[in-house]
Scaffold this active site. Structure first.
Site: not given
Ligand code: GLA
Length: 390
Positions: A182, A135, A47, A45
């Site tokens: 991601d 994932l 990013d 969390h």
């Molecule tokens: C999801 C979101 C990412 C990131 C994570 C938490 O995977 O797509 O952008 O915020 O949650 O780290």
């Protein structure tokens, strides 16, 4: 971005895609593209707070087989669903009846919006990235689609730009306000490495992963029901915290600065800020530990990340907590934590090789006893990001 001949599981899904393409379109595919799923080692969390993350691409893939069309339409067959959908590149709408196709449509929309001239195509898509497990199967679909468009349309898009356009597709077309992690790691991941990504500058450094320990993902099989609403709520809480602290993003706050200002924040906002601020520091410390070969320190930071996500950010829940606790109880587990958005999905575990057998027996048993659910366990490798298969 070509790779040697695929082997093992990837070779099997490539064959499935090739076969399905022939059956669907009665011709040979021109291009085959593989995009991996991802696991985040630490930095959760952070990013969307312009902070640091340390994800790796994993050896589960979305595979697309494609060939150009001359009529400006895109035909998509989803092999695993047995469904198809088509759209016109001149007028891209959402598909309410086949919501899975909004990822392909959103990517085409974002690429065109950035000025890229796209060629139509026939494509099939198939995957062994578990869906809804955290994932990033959807980001893998986006990146595979984007790269297939690059190949059929003879475009070359820089890896960071490609990630940003796929994020834009997800934010503005699909309607999920995810951060950049991601799409970034699926675009640019490297074999045997995690990426330390600075989500403000969008620069990265590839960090070699230790060869010895196993990277194990444990799926709680709890689907992430609350994830969209709670994810957006956390984002708002972070924005509120940054505003109260007078900074552009929580990236700009150190643990010391937060401690000095804690009286200015509502209790919940303070908790959310404390997670982000300490988590950013943990990512940097974790990279230093990896580079120094200090796996014990790295594992301790993974565990501390889980505790912070549980107590301050409140995104774990009973299943993820039970899975992490089951791992912590096994001798030879270097570190274990939830990975991804939370509220279900998976944990990521670093396990000494000689403890792997023990882990694979003890963790499912303890998890089952605690929750009544059967988990799924994947022993993974860090692999390269999206690429064309020869
Ligand atoms: C999801 C979101 C990412 C990131 C994570 C938490 O995977 O797509 O952008 O915020 O949650 O780290």
């Amino acid at each position: 971005m070509s790779a040697p001949e695929p082997t093992g599981r990837l070779a099997d899904i490539v064959e499935t895609a090739r076969h399905a393409f022939r059956r669907s379109y009665l011709r040979e595919p021109r291009y085959i593209v593989a995009a991996p799923g991802r696991v985040n080692l630490i930095g959760e969390h952070t990013d969307y707070n312009e902070g640091f993350v340390l994800p790796a691409a994993i050896d589960r893939h979305v595979v697309v087989a494609a060939a150009p069309r001359t009529d400006g339409t895109v035909h998509v067959h989803a092999v695993d669903l047995g469904e198809s959908s088509s759209f016109d590149l001149q007028a891209i709408n959402r598909d309410a009846a086949h919501s899975w196709c909004n990822y392909q449509r959103g990517v085409a929309w974002a690429l065109q919006g950035a000025g890229h001239m796209l060629t139509g195509m026939d494509m099939v898509v198939t995957s062994d990235v578990p869906i809804g497990s955290g994932l990033s199967s959807s980001a893998a679909i986006e990146l595979a689609t984007a790269h297939a468009f690059e190949l059929v349309s003879r475009l070359e898009i820089d890896g960071v730009q490609r990630a940003l356009l796929c994020q834009q597709a997800e934010n503005d077309f699909v309607g999920m306000r995810c951060g950049i992690m991601d799409q970034y790691v699926i675009s640019l991941g490297q074999e045997g490495h995690a990426l330390l990504i600075d989500c403000r500058s969008l620069e990265y450094r590839a960090i070699p992963l230790a060869q010895g320990p196993a990277l194990v993902i444990c799926d709680t099989k709890k689907r992430r029901g609350l994830v969209d609403s709670e994810y957006n709520r956390r984002r708002q809480e972070c924005e509120r915290g940054a505003a109260a602290l007078g900074v552009r993003a929580l990236r700009d706050v150190t643990p010391e600065a937060l401690a000095a200002r804690q009286g200015d924040l509502e209790p919940v906002t303070l908790q959310r800020c404390r997670h982000i601020v300490t988590e950013n520091q943990r990512v940097l410390d974790a990279v230093a530990a990896l580079e120094a070969g200090d796996l014990g320190a790295f594992g301790g930071l993974m565990n501390a990340s889980h505790v912070s996500l549980r107590d301050d950010y409140e995104v774990t829940g009973p299943e993820l907590d039970a899975m992490a606790e089951a791992a912590w109880a096994v001798e030879g587990v270097i570190g274990a934590r939830m990975t991804g958005a939370g509220f279900g999905g998976c944990t990521v575990n670093l396990v000494e090789r000689e403890a792997l057998e023990r882990f694979l027996t003890a963790v499912p048993a303890a998890y089952r006893a605690a929750t009544g659910r059967d988990p799924e366990i994947y022993v993974c490798r860090a692999v390269q990001g999206v690429h064309r298969i020869a």
